[in-house]
Design a protein around this motif. Structure first.
Motif, PDB file in Angstrom:
ATOM      1  N   PHE A  50      -2.001  66.728  39.781  1.00 38.89           N
ATOM      2  CA  PHE A  50      -1.992  68.142  38.751  1.00 38.89           C
ATOM      3  C   PHE A  50      -3.369  68.161  38.382  1.00 38.89           C
ATOM      4  CE2 PHE A  50       2.687  68.319  37.408  1.00 38.89           C
ATOM      5  CZ  PHE A  50       3.036  68.410  38.735  1.00 38.89           C
ATOM      6  N   LEU A  51      -4.225  67.116  38.028  1.00 37.56           N
ATOM      7  CA  LEU A  51      -5.532  67.326  37.699  1.00 37.56           C
ATOM      8  C   LEU A  51      -6.289  68.150  38.574  1.00 37.56           C
ATOM      9  CD1 LEU A  51      -7.810  66.915  35.575  1.00 37.56           C
ATOM     10  CD2 LEU A  51      -8.187  64.432  36.848  1.00 37.56           C
ATOM     11  N   THR A  52      -6.169  67.953  39.947  1.00 40.07           N
ATOM     12  CA  THR A  52      -6.653  68.624  40.896  1.00 40.07           C
ATOM     13  C   THR A  52      -6.362  70.073  41.001  1.00 40.07           C
ATOM     14  OG1 THR A  52      -6.734  66.417  42.294  1.00 40.07           O
ATOM     15  CG2 THR A  52      -7.201  68.469  43.537  1.00 40.07           C
ATOM     16  N   GLU A  53      -5.116  70.057  40.832  1.00 42.38           N
ATOM     17  CA  GLU A  53      -4.646  71.632  40.919  1.00 42.38           C
ATOM     18  C   GLU A  53      -5.421  72.411  39.804  1.00 42.38           C
ATOM     19  OE1 GLU A  53      -0.446  73.640  41.187  1.00 42.38           O
ATOM     20  OE2 GLU A  53      -1.081  72.452  42.729  1.00 42.38           O
ATOM     21  N   LEU A  54      -5.567  71.654  38.576  1.00 42.03           N
ATOM     22  CA  LEU A  54      -5.896  72.377  37.192  1.00 42.03           C
ATOM     23  C   LEU A  54      -7.473  72.603  37.704  1.00 42.03           C
ATOM     24  CD1 LEU A  54      -5.874  73.102  34.456  1.00 42.03           C
ATOM     25  CD2 LEU A  54      -6.334  70.913  33.911  1.00 42.03           C
ATOM     26  N   THR A  55      -8.244  71.812  38.222  1.00 38.33           N
ATOM     27  CA  THR A  55      -9.491  72.200  38.515  1.00 38.33           C
ATOM     28  C   THR A  55      -9.646  73.299  39.769  1.00 38.33           C
ATOM     29  OG1 THR A  55      -9.886  70.657  40.217  1.00 38.33           O
ATOM     30  CG2 THR A  55     -10.517  69.808  37.898  1.00 38.33           C
ATOM     31  N   LEU A  56      -8.690  73.226  40.497  1.00 37.49           N
ATOM     32  CA  LEU A  56      -8.767  74.434  41.589  1.00 37.49           C
ATOM     33  C   LEU A  56      -8.454  75.712  40.788  1.00 37.49           C
ATOM     34  CD1 LEU A  56      -6.562  73.085  44.325  1.00 37.49           C
ATOM     35  CD2 LEU A  56      -9.024  73.642  44.346  1.00 37.49           C
TER      36      LEU A  56
END
Length: 104
Positions: A50-56
């Motif tokens: 989810f953190l990865t997707e947030l940065t995307l």
């Protein structure tokens, strides 16, 4: 092409509603964007996917607004930097590899 279609075309299946959440916040301005980020980051920063997707999402929002709304682009850039720095400092091994692979 929508954000979802773009991500799918690049082999990534969205797992959250972050894009929609920030798109709603966009309509209400900078304070709403910041509030949305603070809630999402607090709730999901420990989940590496989810953190990865947030940065995307934050990164794509920078590009969405850099010409027409530089104030929004600047805020999204600041938030992206915060989330990206957190990821780099806190994700380890496979989680960090996942982050780099997806965001590259």
């Amino acid at each position: 092409m929508t954000f979802r279609e773009f991500m799918q075309e690049n082999g990534y299946e969205l797992q959250t509603t972050f894009w929609e959440d920030f798109s709603i916040a966009d309509r209400f301005g900078l304070t709403a964007i910041l509030d949305t980020f603070n809630r999402a980051f607090k709730e999901w920063k420990e989940d590496y996917k989810f953190l990865t997707e947030l940065t995307l999402v934050l990164n794509h929002k920078i590009w969405q607004y850099y010409e027409n709304r530089p104030d929004m682009a600047a805020l999204y850039n600041t938030l992206w930097e915060q989330a990206d720095q957190y990821a780099k400092e806190n994700l380890k091994e496979n989680e960090l590899s996942y982050y780099w692979e997806v965001t590259d």
